[in-house]
Scaffold this motif. Structure first.
Motif, PDB file in Angstrom:
ATOM      1  N   GLU A 147       0.859  -1.193   0.000  1.00 41.69           N
ATOM      2  CA  GLU A 147       0.000   0.000   0.000  1.00 41.69           C
ATOM      3  C   GLU A 147       0.880   1.222   0.000  1.00 41.69           C
ATOM      4  O   GLU A 147       1.802   1.325   0.812  1.00 41.69           O
ATOM      5  CB  GLU A 147      -0.875   0.004   1.247  1.00 41.69           C
ATOM      6  N   ILE A 148       0.626   2.112  -0.912  1.00 40.97           N
ATOM      7  CA  ILE A 148       1.429   3.339  -0.889  1.00 40.97           C
ATOM      8  C   ILE A 148       0.496   4.548  -0.755  1.00 40.97           C
ATOM      9  O   ILE A 148      -0.649   4.512  -1.189  1.00 40.97           O
ATOM     10  CB  ILE A 148       2.337   3.478  -2.133  1.00 40.97           C
ATOM     11  N   LYS A 149       1.048   5.573  -0.115  1.00 39.17           N
ATOM     12  CA  LYS A 149       0.267   6.795   0.076  1.00 39.17           C
ATOM     13  C   LYS A 149       0.341   7.641  -1.190  1.00 39.17           C
ATOM     14  O   LYS A 149       1.419   7.833  -1.748  1.00 39.17           O
ATOM     15  CB  LYS A 149       0.864   7.593   1.234  1.00 39.17           C
ATOM     16  N   SER A 150      -0.793   8.096  -1.657  1.00 41.28           N
ATOM     17  CA  SER A 150      -0.743   9.008  -2.798  1.00 41.28           C
ATOM     18  C   SER A 150      -1.684  10.181  -2.494  1.00 41.28           C
ATOM     19  O   SER A 150      -2.324  10.206  -1.450  1.00 41.28           O
ATOM     20  CB  SER A 150      -1.181   8.286  -4.071  1.00 41.28           C
ATOM     21  N   ARG A 151      -1.800  11.097  -3.419  1.00 40.45           N
ATOM     22  CA  ARG A 151      -2.651  12.269  -3.178  1.00 40.45           C
ATOM     23  C   ARG A 151      -4.122  11.887  -3.041  1.00 40.45           C
ATOM     24  O   ARG A 151      -4.898  12.543  -2.396  1.00 40.45           O
ATOM     25  CB  ARG A 151      -2.465  13.289  -4.314  1.00 40.45           C
ATOM     26  N   VAL A 152      -4.484  10.739  -3.703  1.00 37.98           N
ATOM     27  CA  VAL A 152      -5.885  10.305  -3.623  1.00 37.98           C
ATOM     28  C   VAL A 152      -6.115   9.301  -2.491  1.00 37.98           C
ATOM     29  O   VAL A 152      -7.130   8.645  -2.434  1.00 37.98           O
ATOM     30  CB  VAL A 152      -6.359   9.699  -4.970  1.00 37.98           C
ATOM     31  N   GLY A 153      -5.147   9.184  -1.576  1.00 42.09           N
ATOM     32  CA  GLY A 153      -5.277   8.265  -0.444  1.00 42.09           C
ATOM     33  C   GLY A 153      -4.364   7.066  -0.621  1.00 42.09           C
ATOM     34  O   GLY A 153      -3.382   7.131  -1.365  1.00 42.09           O
TER      35      GLY A 153
END
Ligand SMILES: Nc1nc2c(ncn2[C@@H]2O[C@H](COP(=O)(O)OP(=O)(O)O)[C@@H](O)[C@H]2O)c(=O)[nH]1
Ligand SMILES: [Mg+2]
Length: 245
Positions: free
Chosen positions: A205-211
């Motif tokens: 799981e990676i953090k991105s701008r969309v969650g």
């Protein structure tokens, strides 16, 4: 003069390989080529790393479910949507040529040596995937015993031909005895030499701008389980499940 249209003579271009299948890529004449380049015998981690990195590159490009590497071979498993729509000629030409290019780039050989890999497709029933891997891992073990024994005999002064002939006449227990007499315990050598190296995907799981988003990352397992044990079977089954969803 009218020229024929030779398109119809591309006799094999329509051959399609239907998954699941393994594509096995194997170094051409590597017993000689690797020695000439100067890799350590019987095993050289720099060589194994270059081959594994090349396999990883192919995984990034074509996304096989897993790859199993040992000695000079890479086994790629395709269980769905194979590259080139499964066209046999493309599979057995482009993939080994990509492996070759990646491999040469990584070993940076000082000697001018021509490197080639061949490839073949092995069609399997879904139930046979684990058996195929068990078969190749047995070959890794056999190869490992033979390679160590061969170099013991060469160091004793036997010529390549004599060493090979001598090896052919020995039973498995005699090979173990030969190794032991030279202080080599074949169950204590690095695991990757005995069991091979498994590459597969893990979901992260990676953090991105969309969650949080899920991504697949390729990992190299240099200490894989024996594929014929419960642990090995469970691992392969899980990888297959994750791929088919
Ligand atoms: N020097 C060296 N040779 C290796 C290594 N790994 C594999 N090989 C060689 O590659 C050969 C692969 O076997 P195979 O494909 O049957 O032989 P080929 O027809 O000569 O490519 C082994 O017999 C070894 O001689 C390594 O790490 N170092
Ligand atoms: Mg070979």
């Amino acid at each position: 003069m009218s020229l024929k249209d030779f398109k119809g003579r591309e006799m094999y271009s329509k051959n399609i390989v239907v998954p699941p299948f393994f594509l096995r890529v194997d170094g051409w004449n590597f017993s000689k080529v690797l020695s000439r380049i100067g890799f350590d015998k019987p095993y050289d981690e720099r060589f194994a790393k270059a081959l594994v990195e090349s396999a990883q590159r192919v995984m990034e490009m074509f996304s096989p479910t897993l790859s199993y590497v040992f000695s000079d071979e890479i086994n790629f498993l395709f269980i769905k949507s194979p590259p080139f729509k499964g066209r046999h000629e493309k599979l057995v030409s482009l993939i080994p040529s990509i492996v070759s290019g990646e491999f040469v780039r990584r070993i940076r050989a000082k000697r001018d040596e021509s490197i080639g890999f061949d490839a073949k497709c092995i069609i399997v029933h879904p139930e046979e995937i684990i058996d195929y891997l068990i078969w190749r891992q047995r070959e890794a073990w056999r190869n490992h015993i033979n390679s160590y024994s061969y170099w013991v005999l060469r160091k004793k002064g036997l010529s390549p031909r004599e060493a090979q002939k001598h090896l052919n006449g020995l039973k498995s227990s005699e090979l173990h005895e030969l190794l032991r007499s030279e202080g080599i315990n074949p169950t204590k050598t690095p695991e990757w030499q005995r069991r091979g190296i498994l590459l597969h995907k893990v979901e992260v799981e990676i953090k991105s701008r969309v969650g949080h988003v899920k991504r697949k990352r390729i990992v190299q397992n240099w200490t894989p389980p024996l594929f014929n044990t419960q642990k090995g079977i469970e691992l392969i089954k899980r990888l297959l499940r994750e791929e088919t969803g």
